[in-house]
Design an enzyme around this catalytic site. Structure first.
Site, short mmCIF file in Angstrom:
data_model
loop_
_atom_site.label_atom_id
_atom_site.label_comp_id
_atom_site.label_asym_id
_atom_site.label_seq_id
_atom_site.Cartn_x
_atom_site.Cartn_y
_atom_site.Cartn_z
N ASP A 406 6.35 -23.02 -42.06
CA ASP A 406 6.10 -24.29 -42.75
C ASP A 406 7.37 -24.89 -43.31
OD1 ASP A 406 4.16 -26.18 -44.04
OD2 ASP A 406 5.04 -25.33 -45.86
N GLU A 459 7.77 -25.93 -38.02
CA GLU A 459 7.37 -27.27 -38.44
C GLU A 459 8.63 -27.93 -39.02
OE1 GLU A 459 5.17 -30.06 -41.56
OE2 GLU A 459 5.89 -28.08 -42.06
#
Length: 724
Positions: A406, A459
């Site tokens: 993330d 990401e």
């Protein structure tokens, strides 16, 4: 004035005031002035015995008791009477061998080279000197004193004080006869301020269900894995590169719930979610973080228990069962993993021992103001051991097939979401976090060494170069990266009324300029359907029919465009509302034809994607794609080929609600073409403007020697295959 403890040494004073860093120097068997003695500390005892005829003598009015006489063998038991008159029998924790941890483990941890630190840090059921109990260990180098506390000792930090391993700041203690399931925390006294506070165990493998915040002792796993065939297949070198990958992103707490609003358990999800996703044809599940987090609304991205699967849905073994069942049903499992930040909750990692231990001390480096969280100190060796161990923990002990890392951009850039003067440049004056870059490269290198076939997916929302290239050529070493640019451009284009799309045609074509610079995943994720962004269906313009047609077209574009696919739950049946983590999806929508038709479309797109090698074999290589026509902005039509050695498909997309009859496109090969997919088909809720077999003509068109004329359905995409 009479002294309170006239007979006590400074070390005994420190122990009684809970300021001693090594209680073994005072407690247990001691040799003082050539005499063997045994000393115990029991604050809630009024009398203590080794045996009925061997009482220990209390030292003054303290909680210290001593025995001077024939020494019992180690470890020894104590009988003691509490202040309420109850009698207890227990082994003395300070009668067991110490130290418990090896110097080699401590050395590797301090060097940032221990990649399985959870195996010696945290709470571990084990046997010492033939007695079962729990071994505790925690890193807190700036603490004056650390104790294990819980119901078993009335949360009294004086009772089970831990021993520090000098030089590395790790505290350890074996507590005998402590059962699994025991709830505990660490009570920590800061060296300078003497302030005392409670912390959950950073390495705990189990945590209480919110709103409670303590850790608990997890039993040794009893799960017997049955996915060996899956793991062997996964480990084939670079098998993922040319395999179809269609990912269903899911938040376990809101995919489905019981009628009373309670969560489904991991085992119930295995019974319901797995067959649903498999029937739709997805190849992988991606779970929003399942690490323990106190706030449901954080969706798991503000993690406190990095090694603890959330107890919302069951035990760690229940999660293992769920993943095992996925693998036995040929379904991979990816996990969202959050090494970029952590929350400031008082029981968590923040200022863990009274100092900035896991985070950078300077808020210009150590704080995400947008998120109200703290940033890991990637330059600290022990933090690297923590994070890399955590990644390998999920991959090795839960057989996770990949980690979606993330917010990588927030890790890479020192000035991420900061104004001038709010960040500190690196040593060369730049905005790159050099320590974080080195950490990410180390992380990916170690993961690929330790877990062959596992995927690391970034990401990363900027144009940072070589995210998915090997570390030995200067890359970050990820396998894949979310294509955030393609996603934003595509949704920007699709949100336009078709009458204006001619002026935004570049949003469809620009992405191909960089499509093969990285290994891309095409994501329509949870982030796109929250916080006022509206659901995918509600992003689409027009009346009800056009919105559904636009969404069918969007999915056709996604599934035929180069790159792996990701869709957040609910999108597959055109969920009408924004996602809300506090309630289940609106499954009743499937009673309506347009919604059930959308679900069928996604299922058929997955089947198409998996069946035809041309749609997936070269997802990351230019050899698998060529434009047929990218210039027809006036009619908002694009056409391209997807190909491999033994297959070639033509994709034509019409982004206006106007049917186009006699639309001519060039084709490389002469022959007979048939329509193998049409998003306007009746079964999907479309108007059923379709094509029969199409025979090419020797009429040059679009720089090709041959051409065919097709009928383009409104707001729809078609896929053609040459059959002869």
């Amino acid at each position: 004035m009479t002294e309170i403890y006239p007979i006590l040494t400074p070390a005994q004073h420190a122990l009684l005031s809970a300021r001693h860093h090594n209680p073994f120097e005072v407690l247990g068997r001691q040799l003082e002035n050539g005499e063997n003695l045994l000393r115990v500390h029991l604050p809630h005892a009024v009398a203590v015995w080794l045996s009925p005829d061997a009482p220990l003598q209390r030292l003054g009015d303290t909680a210290l008791f001593e025995w001077r006489g024939e020494m019992p063998s180690l470890p020894y038991q104590l009988q003691w009477q509490a202040q309420d008159g109850t009698l207890h029998t227990t082994y003395d924790p300070y009668s067991f061998p110490s130290p418990l941890l090896t110097d080699f483990d401590l050395h590797l941890f301090a060097q940032g080279q221990h990649f399985y630190a959870q195996r010696f840090l945290g709470a571990h059921p084990c046997e010492v000197a033939g007695i079962e109990g729990v071994r505790f260990a925690v890193w807190a180098p700036n603490a004056q004193r650390v104790s294990v506390v819980g119901d078993f000792n009335q949360w009294d930090g004086r009772i089970h004080q831990m021993r520090v391993r000098e030089g590395v700041g790790i505290w350890e203690l074996f507590i005998p006869q402590l059962p699994t399931g025991t709830v505990y925390k660490y009570e920590i006294s800061h060296r300078e301020t003497q302030s005392v506070f409670l912390k959950a165990d950073p390495y705990a493998q189990g945590a209480e269900k919110r709103p409670n915040t303590a850790s608990y002792v997890v039993p040794i796993t009893q799960h017997q894995w049955d996915d060996q065939a899956w793991l062997e297949q996964r480990a084939q070198p670079n098998a993922w590169l040319r395999q179809p990958m269609s990912i269903y992103e899911v938040h376990l707490g809101s995919w489905q719930r019981h009628a009373d609003g309670e969560f489904l358990s991991y085992r119930e999800l295995a019974e319901q979610l797995i067959p649903y996703v498999k029937k739709l044809g997805f190849t992988h599940l991606e779970l929003l973080p399942v690490s323990e987090h106190p706030l449901d609304a954080s969706w798991g991205y503000q993690t406190v228990g990095f090694f603890a699967p959330t107890s919302r849905y069951g035990s760690p073994d229940d999660l293992r069962y769920f993943i095992d069942q996925c693998h036995q049903n040929d379904l991979g499992v990816l996990l969202d993993w959050v090494p970029g930040h952590f929350p400031k909750d008082a029981h968590g990692l923040a200022w863990f021992d009274g100092t900035a231990l896991y985070e950078y001390a300077d808020p210009r480096q150590g704080e995400h103001r947008d998120w109200g969280t703290l940033i890991f100190n990637y330059g600290r060796n022990e933090v690297r051991s923590f994070l890399i161990s955590n990644a390998l923990y999920w991959l090795s002990e839960f057989h996770i097939d990949g980690l979606r890392v993330d917010a990588v951009a927030s890790i890479l850039y020192l000035d991420y979401s900061r104004q001038a003067g709010e960040w500190i440049p690196n040593q060369y004056g730049g905005n790159e976090n050099l320590e974080a870059i080195d950490f990410l490269r180390q992380l990916n290198t170690i993961v690929h060494q330790e877990c062959p076939g596992v995927l690391m997916i970034a990401e990363e929302s900027t144009s940072w170069p070589q995210v998915t290239r090997p570390t030995w050529v200067g890359g970050l070493g990820f396998n894949m990266k979310w294509n955030m640019g393609w996603m934003h451009d595509t949704l920007t284009y699709m949100s336009q009324d078709p009458i204006f799309r001619a002026y935004h045609h570049q949003h469809l074509t620009f992405g191909m300029l960089y499509a093969f610079s990285e290994n891309f995943v095409l994501p329509f994720s949870h982030d796109e359907v929250v916080h006022g962004k509206r659901s995918l269906l509600d992003k689409m313009p027009g009346d009800s029919w056009q919105r559904f047609a636009n969404l069918r077209l969007l999915f056709t574009y996604q599934w035929t465009y180069p790159g792996k696919k990701l869709l957040f739950m609910g999108g597959e049946f055109a969920h009408g509302l924004e996602w809300n983590e506090a309630r289940a999806l609106e499954w009743s929508l499937l009673d309506y034809p347009h919604h059930s038709g959308m679900q069928l479309l996604v299922s058929d797109l997955n089947q198409l994607y998996r069946q035809y090698d041309a749609l997936h074999r070269y997802d990351f290589e230019g050899a698998g794609f060529s434009w047929v026509d990218c210039h027809d902005a006036g009619q908002s039509v694009i056409a391209y080929m997807r190909r491999c050695e033994d297959d070639e498909l033509v994709v034509i997309l019409n982004f206006t609600p106007v049917p186009r009859h006699g639309y001519r496109i060039g084709v490389y090969h002469p022959g007979l073409y048939r329509e193998i997919f049409n998003s306007d088909a009746q079964q999907y809720g479309g108007s059923h403007v379709t094509n029969s077999e199409l025979l090419s003509e020797e009429l040059p068109w679009m720089n090709q020697r041959h051409s065919i004329t097709v009928t383009l359905p409104p707001l729809a995409g078609i896929v053609l295959q040459r059959v002869i």
